[in-house]
Scaffold this motif. Sequence first.
Motif, PDB file in Angstrom:
ATOM      1  N   LYS A   1       1.111  -1.369  -0.308  1.00  0.00           N
ATOM      2  CA  LYS A   1       0.162   0.291  -0.103  1.00  0.00           C
ATOM      3  C   LYS A   1       1.178   1.293  -0.057  1.00  0.00           C
ATOM      4  CE  LYS A   1      -3.685  -2.304   2.620  1.00  0.00           C
ATOM      5  NZ  LYS A   1      -3.954  -2.561   3.861  1.00  0.00           N
ATOM      6  N   ARG A   2       2.299   0.908   0.224  1.00  0.00           N
ATOM      7  CA  ARG A   2       3.544   2.244   0.101  1.00  0.00           C
ATOM      8  C   ARG A   2       2.828   2.629  -1.221  1.00  0.00           C
ATOM      9  NH1 ARG A   2       4.957   3.700   5.197  1.00  0.00           N
ATOM     10  NH2 ARG A   2       6.655   4.775   4.768  1.00  0.00           N
ATOM     11  N   GLU A   3       3.285   4.579  -1.000  1.00  0.00           N
ATOM     12  CA  GLU A   3       3.410   4.818  -2.160  1.00  0.00           C
ATOM     13  C   GLU A   3       4.609   4.547  -3.493  1.00  0.00           C
ATOM     14  OE1 GLU A   3       1.578   6.504  -5.876  1.00  0.00           O
ATOM     15  OE2 GLU A   3       0.665   6.324  -4.258  1.00  0.00           O
ATOM     16  N   SER A   4       5.931   4.737  -2.738  1.00  0.00           N
ATOM     17  CA  SER A   4       7.042   4.628  -2.458  1.00  0.00           C
ATOM     18  C   SER A   4       7.012   3.233  -4.022  1.00  0.00           C
ATOM     19  CB  SER A   4       7.687   4.863  -2.278  1.00  0.00           C
ATOM     20  OG  SER A   4       8.491   3.678  -1.358  1.00  0.00           O
ATOM     21  N   PHE A   5       6.538   2.117  -3.231  1.00  0.00           N
ATOM     22  CA  PHE A   5       7.109   1.276  -3.167  1.00  0.00           C
ATOM     23  C   PHE A   5       5.439   0.802  -4.883  1.00  0.00           C
ATOM     24  CE2 PHE A   5       4.584  -3.290  -3.754  1.00  0.00           C
ATOM     25  CZ  PHE A   5       5.294  -4.062  -3.775  1.00  0.00           C
TER      26      PHE A   5
ATOM     27  N   ARG B   1       4.841   2.936  -6.808  1.00  0.00           N
ATOM     28  CA  ARG B   1       5.422   3.822  -7.799  1.00  0.00           C
ATOM     29  C   ARG B   1       6.623   2.484  -8.907  1.00  0.00           C
ATOM     30  NH1 ARG B   1       5.749   9.770  -6.352  1.00  0.00           N
ATOM     31  NH2 ARG B   1       6.780   9.775  -8.888  1.00  0.00           N
ATOM     32  N   VAL B   2       7.911   2.642  -7.518  1.00  0.00           N
ATOM     33  CA  VAL B   2       8.975   1.960  -8.056  1.00  0.00           C
ATOM     34  C   VAL B   2       8.659   0.128  -8.588  1.00  0.00           C
ATOM     35  CG1 VAL B   2      10.973   0.838  -7.676  1.00  0.00           C
ATOM     36  CG2 VAL B   2      10.437   3.218  -6.845  1.00  0.00           C
ATOM     37  N   THR B   3       7.511  -0.643  -8.295  1.00  0.00           N
ATOM     38  CA  THR B   3       7.920  -1.595  -8.614  1.00  0.00           C
ATOM     39  C   THR B   3       6.838  -2.044  -9.955  1.00  0.00           C
ATOM     40  OG1 THR B   3       5.978  -2.046  -7.063  1.00  0.00           O
ATOM     41  CG2 THR B   3       8.584  -2.828  -6.541  1.00  0.00           C
ATOM     42  N   SER B   4       5.797  -0.383 -10.416  1.00  0.00           N
ATOM     43  CA  SER B   4       4.467  -0.574 -11.080  1.00  0.00           C
ATOM     44  C   SER B   4       3.763  -2.164 -10.577  1.00  0.00           C
ATOM     45  CB  SER B   4       5.045  -0.788 -12.341  1.00  0.00           C
ATOM     46  OG  SER B   4       5.725   0.121 -12.666  1.00  0.00           O
ATOM     47  N   VAL B   5       3.284  -2.423  -9.065  1.00  0.00           N
ATOM     48  CA  VAL B   5       2.796  -3.604  -9.107  1.00  0.00           C
ATOM     49  C   VAL B   5       0.777  -3.597  -9.502  1.00  0.00           C
ATOM     50  CG1 VAL B   5       2.065  -2.989  -6.727  1.00  0.00           C
ATOM     51  CG2 VAL B   5       1.966  -5.047  -6.833  1.00  0.00           C
ATOM     52  N   ASP B   6       0.632  -1.821  -9.695  1.00  0.00           N
ATOM     53  CA  ASP B   6      -1.246  -1.448  -9.883  1.00  0.00           C
ATOM     54  C   ASP B   6      -0.805  -2.142 -10.904  1.00  0.00           C
ATOM     55  OD1 ASP B   6      -0.992  -1.445  -7.424  1.00  0.00           O
ATOM     56  OD2 ASP B   6      -0.850   0.564  -7.165  1.00  0.00           O
ATOM     57  N   THR B   7      -0.138  -1.703 -12.017  1.00  0.00           N
ATOM     58  CA  THR B   7       0.122  -1.124 -13.675  1.00  0.00           C
ATOM     59  C   THR B   7       0.429  -2.770 -14.460  1.00  0.00           C
ATOM     60  OG1 THR B   7       1.292  -0.591 -13.629  1.00  0.00           O
ATOM     61  CG2 THR B   7      -0.418   1.152 -13.193  1.00  0.00           C
ATOM     62  N   GLU B   8       1.003  -3.560 -14.726  1.00  0.00           N
ATOM     63  CA  GLU B   8       2.223  -4.577 -14.582  1.00  0.00           C
ATOM     64  C   GLU B   8       1.313  -5.613 -14.281  1.00  0.00           C
ATOM     65  OE1 GLU B   8       4.142  -3.919 -17.646  1.00  0.00           O
ATOM     66  OE2 GLU B   8       4.539  -2.003 -17.696  1.00  0.00           O
ATOM     67  N   LEU B   9       0.112  -6.492 -14.438  1.00  0.00           N
ATOM     68  CA  LEU B   9      -0.536  -7.588 -14.475  1.00  0.00           C
ATOM     69  C   LEU B   9       0.526  -8.806 -15.027  1.00  0.00           C
ATOM     70  CD1 LEU B   9      -3.074  -5.717 -13.843  1.00  0.00           C
ATOM     71  CD2 LEU B   9      -1.582  -6.004 -12.280  1.00  0.00           C
ATOM     72  N   GLU B  10       1.472  -9.146 -16.034  1.00  0.00           N
ATOM     73  CA  GLU B  10       1.840 -10.032 -16.757  1.00  0.00           C
ATOM     74  C   GLU B  10       1.901 -11.667 -16.091  1.00  0.00           C
ATOM     75  OE1 GLU B  10       4.059 -10.071 -20.574  1.00  0.00           O
ATOM     76  OE2 GLU B  10       5.486  -9.658 -19.240  1.00  0.00           O
ATOM     77  N   VAL B  11       1.759 -11.864 -16.478  1.00  0.00           N
ATOM     78  CA  VAL B  11       1.899 -13.639 -15.758  1.00  0.00           C
ATOM     79  C   VAL B  11       2.157 -14.345 -16.666  1.00  0.00           C
ATOM     80  CG1 VAL B  11       0.331 -15.065 -14.026  1.00  0.00           C
ATOM     81  CG2 VAL B  11      -0.006 -13.128 -13.660  1.00  0.00           C
ATOM     82  N   ARG B  12       3.249 -15.326 -16.359  1.00  0.00           N
ATOM     83  CA  ARG B  12       3.065 -16.810 -17.121  1.00  0.00           C
ATOM     84  C   ARG B  12       2.742 -18.087 -15.997  1.00  0.00           C
ATOM     85  NH1 ARG B  12       9.113 -17.878 -19.571  1.00  0.00           N
ATOM     86  NH2 ARG B  12       8.830 -20.748 -20.370  1.00  0.00           N
ATOM     87  N   VAL B  13       2.497 -18.806 -16.327  1.00  0.00           N
ATOM     88  CA  VAL B  13       2.093 -20.157 -15.655  1.00  0.00           C
ATOM     89  C   VAL B  13       3.242 -21.536 -16.330  1.00  0.00           C
ATOM     90  CG1 VAL B  13       0.620 -21.599 -15.116  1.00  0.00           C
ATOM     91  CG2 VAL B  13      -0.095 -19.505 -15.570  1.00  0.00           C
ATOM     92  N   LEU B  14       4.195 -21.640 -15.006  1.00  0.00           N
ATOM     93  CA  LEU B  14       5.538 -22.622 -15.508  1.00  0.00           C
ATOM     94  C   LEU B  14       4.616 -24.550 -15.554  1.00  0.00           C
ATOM     95  CD1 LEU B  14       8.115 -21.185 -13.541  1.00  0.00           C
ATOM     96  CD2 LEU B  14       7.867 -20.673 -15.934  1.00  0.00           C
ATOM     97  N   LYS B  15       4.748 -24.768 -16.221  1.00  0.00           N
ATOM     98  CA  LYS B  15       4.202 -26.541 -16.523  1.00  0.00           C
ATOM     99  C   LYS B  15       4.870 -27.270 -15.935  1.00  0.00           C
ATOM    100  CE  LYS B  15       0.019 -25.129 -19.077  1.00  0.00           C
ATOM    101  NZ  LYS B  15      -0.642 -25.771 -20.482  1.00  0.00           N
ATOM    102  N   SER B  16       5.141 -27.544 -15.034  1.00  0.00           N
ATOM    103  CA  SER B  16       6.340 -29.068 -15.057  1.00  0.00           C
ATOM    104  C   SER B  16       5.854 -30.303 -15.745  1.00  0.00           C
ATOM    105  CB  SER B  16       6.262 -29.867 -13.608  1.00  0.00           C
ATOM    106  OG  SER B  16       5.176 -30.611 -13.400  1.00  0.00           O
ATOM    107  N   ASP B  17       7.230 -31.080 -15.963  1.00  0.00           N
ATOM    108  CA  ASP B  17       7.336 -32.207 -16.623  1.00  0.00           C
ATOM    109  C   ASP B  17       6.152 -32.949 -16.119  1.00  0.00           C
ATOM    110  OD1 ASP B  17       9.395 -31.490 -18.095  1.00  0.00           O
ATOM    111  OD2 ASP B  17      10.696 -33.178 -17.328  1.00  0.00           O
ATOM    112  N   GLU B  18       5.567 -33.118 -15.092  1.00  0.00           N
ATOM    113  CA  GLU B  18       4.132 -33.947 -14.939  1.00  0.00           C
ATOM    114  C   GLU B  18       3.450 -33.053 -15.360  1.00  0.00           C
ATOM    115  OE1 GLU B  18       2.091 -35.597 -10.560  1.00  0.00           O
ATOM    116  OE2 GLU B  18       4.303 -34.205 -10.279  1.00  0.00           O
TER     117      GLU B  18
END
Length: 304
Positions: free
Chosen positions: A252-256, A258-275
């Motif tokens: 919730k901290r503003e500096s965090f 702004r720096v991490t773009s946690v609110d706007t960068e929502l890209e996710v990649r799901v990793l699949k194991s061999d199983e």
Amino acid sequence: MELTLYVHPGSYSCWTVEMLLHELSQQYQTVQIDLHAGDQFKPEFLALSPRGTVPVLKANNAVHVGPERIRGFLKGCPEHSQADVFKGNFDTFLSKLDSAPIGLITYGLAFHQGYSKILRYPYGGEGFLETASDYILTRSAKLEEAGMASPDPQVRKQLLEASAAHQAKLTAYLEDSEYHASLRVVENLLTFFEDELQQDRAGLWLGGLHFSVADIGLGLLLHRLWQLGMEKEMFDDGVRPHLSLYYGRLRKRESFRRVTSVDTELEVRVLKSDEDKFVENAKFGVGMMLVVGGLYLGKKLMRK
């Protein structure tokens, strides 16, 4: 005071400095140095950082390399020396955080993908794991090449030393047992901070009432684990409840934000194991069998 900060996008150590500058309400300009693209080997950057490392802070005509020296410089500035973020006894915390193998667990995941099932920004990009793998495997050779090509004896010495150091620790990235050991180091570090946070204290931060430079380091470590999809094993779901609550406050901290773009960068990649892939293929095979069987049964019924 005119400040220019040289950073690699998404770097933990660079983010710690950027958050600190935001907490200090200090204006600065940013220059991106893409380590994966080899920007660190350009002569103009090596003149600032002979080892080719980031972050680098240029303050007027003075140059400060690395988060520890940058913190020390900013704390020594008269306009910042009494800032809340520098209050409290946090040297022990910083010492532990500065030695955490954060880069190793980040890049090592490219060789040990079974330790995670999801990657989040900026690691959710389709090519990150491949880029990370190539960066680690070729870094020593590229450092040596740049060192041999440099006309500056000091730059040559620094780059060749960095090349040898990276080659010596290469197995820490590649060997499962060593990567696993690095994760245990991080777990032990989290246990230390979990114990610290559950003690009776005034305030919600490591610095007590004041959010400190140590909170920046710990908060971004937790965020890195979240980015790598390791939060459930490391601190969420009741594993380390005080750290989980702490991370929630940090987000919730503003500096965090702004720096991490946690609110706007929502890209996710799901990793699949061999199983996982085996189960998917099995389900696909069963599905095809049902389709073929259904077609066969349909043809028999139509003949009747």
